[in-house]
Design a protein around this motif. Structure first.
Motif, PDB file in Angstrom:
ATOM      1  N   LEU A  54       0.825  -1.208   0.000  1.00 31.12           N
ATOM      2  CA  LEU A  54       0.000   0.000   0.000  1.00 31.12           C
ATOM      3  C   LEU A  54       0.863   1.264   0.000  1.00 31.12           C
ATOM      4  O   LEU A  54       0.563   2.239  -0.707  1.00 31.12           O
ATOM      5  CB  LEU A  54      -0.935   0.000   1.213  1.00 31.12           C
ATOM      6  N   LEU A  55       1.947   1.253   0.767  1.00 31.43           N
ATOM      7  CA  LEU A  55       2.860   2.398   0.785  1.00 31.43           C
ATOM      8  C   LEU A  55       3.539   2.574  -0.566  1.00 31.43           C
ATOM      9  O   LEU A  55       3.692   3.701  -1.056  1.00 31.43           O
ATOM     10  CB  LEU A  55       3.897   2.214   1.890  1.00 31.43           C
TER      11      LEU A  55
ATOM     12  N   ALA B 178       3.242   5.855  -3.079  1.00 27.94           N
ATOM     13  CA  ALA B 178       4.393   6.560  -3.642  1.00 27.94           C
ATOM     14  C   ALA B 178       4.356   6.548  -5.165  1.00 27.94           C
ATOM     15  O   ALA B 178       4.668   7.551  -5.822  1.00 27.94           O
ATOM     16  CB  ALA B 178       5.688   5.924  -3.136  1.00 27.94           C
ATOM     17  N   LEU B 179       3.952   5.421  -5.727  1.00 24.74           N
ATOM     18  CA  LEU B 179       3.869   5.303  -7.175  1.00 24.74           C
ATOM     19  C   LEU B 179       2.811   6.238  -7.748  1.00 24.74           C
ATOM     20  O   LEU B 179       3.024   6.892  -8.774  1.00 24.74           O
ATOM     21  CB  LEU B 179       3.567   3.853  -7.549  1.00 24.74           C
ATOM     22  N   ALA B 180       1.669   6.314  -7.080  1.00 31.12           N
ATOM     23  CA  ALA B 180       0.600   7.203  -7.541  1.00 31.12           C
ATOM     24  C   ALA B 180       1.052   8.656  -7.508  1.00 31.12           C
ATOM     25  O   ALA B 180       0.758   9.428  -8.425  1.00 31.12           O
ATOM     26  CB  ALA B 180      -0.638   7.007  -6.677  1.00 31.12           C
ATOM     27  N   LEU B 181       1.768   9.055  -6.468  1.00 28.88           N
ATOM     28  CA  LEU B 181       2.272  10.421  -6.381  1.00 28.88           C
ATOM     29  C   LEU B 181       3.287  10.714  -7.473  1.00 28.88           C
ATOM     30  O   LEU B 181       3.396  11.858  -7.960  1.00 28.88           O
ATOM     31  CB  LEU B 181       2.893  10.665  -5.002  1.00 28.88           C
TER      32      LEU B 181
ATOM     33  N   SER C 187       9.087   0.307 -11.328  1.00 28.25           N
ATOM     34  CA  SER C 187       8.461   0.399 -10.008  1.00 28.25           C
ATOM     35  C   SER C 187       7.041  -0.159 -10.048  1.00 28.25           C
ATOM     36  O   SER C 187       6.634  -0.922  -9.160  1.00 28.25           O
ATOM     37  CB  SER C 187       8.449   1.856  -9.544  1.00 28.25           C
ATOM     38  N   ALA C 188       6.285   0.217 -11.087  1.00 26.10           N
ATOM     39  CA  ALA C 188       4.914  -0.276 -11.218  1.00 26.10           C
ATOM     40  C   ALA C 188       4.891  -1.785 -11.440  1.00 26.10           C
ATOM     41  O   ALA C 188       4.024  -2.498 -10.915  1.00 26.10           O
ATOM     42  CB  ALA C 188       4.212   0.429 -12.374  1.00 26.10           C
TER      43      ALA C 188
ATOM     44  N   VAL D  51      11.019   1.244  -5.781  1.00 29.66           N
ATOM     45  CA  VAL D  51      10.193   2.383  -5.369  1.00 29.66           C
ATOM     46  C   VAL D  51      11.027   3.666  -5.292  1.00 29.66           C
ATOM     47  O   VAL D  51      10.491   4.777  -5.382  1.00 29.66           O
ATOM     48  CB  VAL D  51       9.507   2.095  -4.014  1.00 29.66           C
ATOM     49  N   LEU D  52      12.352   3.535  -5.175  1.00 30.67           N
ATOM     50  CA  LEU D  52      13.232   4.701  -5.085  1.00 30.67           C
ATOM     51  C   LEU D  52      13.692   5.202  -6.455  1.00 30.67           C
ATOM     52  O   LEU D  52      14.134   6.353  -6.574  1.00 30.67           O
ATOM     53  CB  LEU D  52      14.464   4.364  -4.239  1.00 30.67           C
ATOM     54  N   LEU D  53      13.597   4.365  -7.481  1.00 25.60           N
ATOM     55  CA  LEU D  53      14.141   4.719  -8.791  1.00 25.60           C
ATOM     56  C   LEU D  53      13.509   5.955  -9.430  1.00 25.60           C
ATOM     57  O   LEU D  53      14.223   6.755 -10.048  1.00 25.60           O
ATOM     58  CB  LEU D  53      14.023   3.520  -9.735  1.00 25.60           C
TER      59      LEU D  53
END
Length: 252
Positions: A19-20, A24-27, A44-45, A78-80
């Motif tokens: 969920l986190l 982050a991906l949506a933002l 990331s997705a 998620v950081l990329l």
């Protein structure tokens, strides 16, 4: 296999992390009247959806060995987007079909990415069985392989993933060809991306036909899966990586 209480705690932890990651991906992706795209966002997705598939499949199969492999990869992915932000695509004047085309494309790519990762694990799992190395050698990765389901179970899961991925990729290809003018404002272009996508679609389709009519499995199935994915990788992530990282240019 983990005890029931530990499995539940791990499942909750995976769900919270997922969920986190999704937030982050949506933002990163959803901007006012536009979308941010790029190879980092796509990776990331892909891993975000991979975690979801792993979490769902673990309801029916013992996939504890995947936990130590999938989750760290998703944490890095998620950081990329913060390092490689990609480019912004405006949605002004675009039809709803355009957004659906992007969503289906992402689902297709993600599913086939999981299938390729799954095929690699199967190859390593089979190799480990043939080497007959002691159970206490090989470190955490070897232990993760030992916890994977039997090869026959892994193979069934592989073809479920490939079938789903092929259906989604078919929708992507045909929507892109038939509605190209409506989606992109221009006729379909037979550039490297289109050619590699079509080639990948053909290879996965041939694999499913061979599985159905000729009983293809084992090394043949793994070779087709990895070759088809490598071709798809060249069509999507490869082009964006070269443009954004090597050439330092945005790619819409």
């Amino acid at each position: 296999m983990l005890p029931i209480r530990q499995r539940r705690a791990a499942d909750i932890g995976v769900l919270l992390g997922w969920l986190l990651h999704g937030t982050a991906l949506a933002l990163d992706v959803l901007l006012p009247a536009s979308l941010r795209v790029g190879f980092a966002v796509m990776l990331s997705a892909t891993l975000w959806i991979s975690v979801a598939v792993y979490w769902l499949e673990s309801r029916n199969l013992s996939l504890d060995g995947l936990r130590a492999l999938v989750l760290p990869s998703a944490a890095v992915a998620v950081l990329l987007p913060a390092i490689f932000p990609g480019s912004v695509v405006s949605l002004e004047g675009k039809s709803v079909s355009f957004a659906w085309h992007i969503a289906i494309s992402l689902l297709a790519y993600s599913t086939l990415t999981i299938a390729a990762f799954h095929a690699v694990l199967m190859a390593l799992q089979e190799s480990k069985l043939h080497t007959r190395s002691p159970a206490n050698q090989g470190g955490w990765f070897s232990a993760a392989l030992d916890r994977l389901p039997a090869l026959l179970t892994m193979e069934k899961l592989l073809f479920r993933l490939i079938t789903l991925g092929f259906i989604l990729l078919s929708l992507t290809v045909f929507s892109g060809i038939i509605f190209s003018e409506q989606l992109f404002g221009m006729p379909v272009k037979w550039n490297h991306k289109t050619v590699f996508t079509m080639l990948s679609w053909f290879m996965f389709g041939l694999l499913l036909v061979g599985r159905r009519w000729r009983g293809w499995r084992g090394k043949t199935a793994l070779s087709f899966t990895l070759s088809g994915f490598a071709t798809l990788l060249l069509a999507y992530v490869g082009s964006r990586f070269v443009m954004e990282v090597v050439l330092h240019r945005g790619l819409a």
